[in-house]
Scaffold this active site. Sequence first.
Site, short mmCIF file in Angstrom:
data_model
loop_
_atom_site.label_atom_id
_atom_site.label_comp_id
_atom_site.label_asym_id
_atom_site.label_seq_id
_atom_site.Cartn_x
_atom_site.Cartn_y
_atom_site.Cartn_z
N LYS A 1 43.00 38.04 45.07
CA LYS A 1 42.42 38.12 46.41
C LYS A 1 43.41 37.63 47.46
CE LYS A 1 38.35 39.18 44.55
NZ LYS A 1 38.66 39.06 43.12
N LYS B 1 33.37 37.16 49.24
CA LYS B 1 33.64 37.23 47.81
C LYS B 1 34.39 36.00 47.34
CE LYS B 1 37.45 40.48 48.75
NZ LYS B 1 37.95 41.84 48.46
N ARG C 1 41.80 52.66 43.55
CA ARG C 1 42.75 51.91 42.74
C ARG C 1 44.07 52.69 42.73
NH1 ARG C 1 42.60 48.27 38.74
NH2 ARG C 1 41.49 47.10 40.35
N ARG D 1 36.70 54.74 43.44
CA ARG D 1 35.47 54.30 42.77
C ARG D 1 34.33 54.32 43.79
NH1 ARG D 1 38.70 49.16 40.96
NH2 ARG D 1 39.46 49.61 43.06
N ARG E 1 29.46 48.03 46.65
CA ARG E 1 30.58 47.79 45.75
C ARG E 1 30.90 49.06 44.97
NH1 ARG E 1 28.13 43.18 42.19
NH2 ARG E 1 26.47 44.74 42.25
N ASP F 1 44.00 47.66 45.43
CA ASP F 1 42.70 48.15 45.85
C ASP F 1 42.79 48.48 47.33
OD1 ASP F 1 41.71 47.86 43.33
OD2 ASP F 1 40.49 46.09 43.76
N GLU G 1 42.85 44.12 47.82
CA GLU G 1 43.19 43.24 46.71
C GLU G 1 44.48 43.72 46.06
OE1 GLU G 1 40.19 42.46 43.79
OE2 GLU G 1 38.62 42.09 45.27
N ASN H 1 45.79 43.51 42.23
CA ASN H 1 45.42 43.14 40.87
C ASN H 1 46.66 43.11 39.98
OD1 ASN H 1 42.20 43.33 40.74
ND2 ASN H 1 42.98 44.89 42.13
#
Length: 318
Positions: free
Chosen positions: A128, A163, A213, A228, A236, A276, A284, A286
């Site tokens: 994050k 979050k 992604r 997504r 979400r 993301d 984000e 990852n």
Amino acid sequence: MAQGLSLLFILDPLGELKAYKDSSVAMMREAARRGHDVWACLQPALRWRDGRVTATAHRLELGADDHDWYRVVETGSHELSSFDAVLMRKDPPFDSEYLYSTHLLEAAERGGARVFNAARALRDHNEKLAITEFAQFAVPTLVAREPEALRAFQAEFGDVILKPLDGMGGAGIFRVRTGDPNLNVILETITQLGTRTVMAQRYIPEIRDGDKRVLLIGGRPVPHALARIPQPGESRGNLAAGGTGRAQPLSESDLRIAAALGPVLAARGLLLVGLDVIGSHLTEINVTSPTCFVEITQQTGFDVAAMFIDALEQAVAR
């Protein structure tokens, strides 16, 4: 092509992996197809003694059947430096045990092990908080634990996402809008009465088109992202939260973000990164165990696992 590499994957329990969609399984199958030896171990198997990091590992024979996809053909204790590459693919949470594992992996690196993603890079890039380095691509964001500061941020932007900093798969995420009677209790819950730091971001309406992604492999983007798409009434897009994955070519803004971040992150030892992106905004970064290999490959025909093993072979050869 590199010949006969010995690769150790640090994974969650093999029986818990969903072979039909798991990116780590896709990596292992591609490695085995090329003639590399594939070994697996669990995070608790790592141990240090007298300057050596070892693990009890299992050499696997990989099959195409998703229900019976591996067979253990050899088990033994091995020093991590004896493998050509060690791939840390343990899923979050990034808890204290994960942190300790990065220290053990860094000790292994000092002993000659090649670890991907690099141990220090895993530790330095909270998935994050890492966007704070690239704020030019982010929406208005606040990182704080004081409910008053978070309340003021929500009042300023009206529609915000809250979050935790250590979550995954969309767990623990709240969307809060002006007039929400639950605002105070949500802030109390997510900050644990002001004792836990969280992230607040202005809500991005483009989430309706998907939380994309974008995969970076060796600093280069995979040409397709997996968008997504949230379920109706859901904010979400995470697949773990019921989102639907739709592969699509990278947009101009996706490519711009990838071009800016790819070389920087690769230089730090991050062979595989999952960005993301919602709309044109980075949300984000990852680095622990990025996924979506199988979905992108199945929908587009682009072999993501092959691109990854290509990059791994090149990294080992350097």
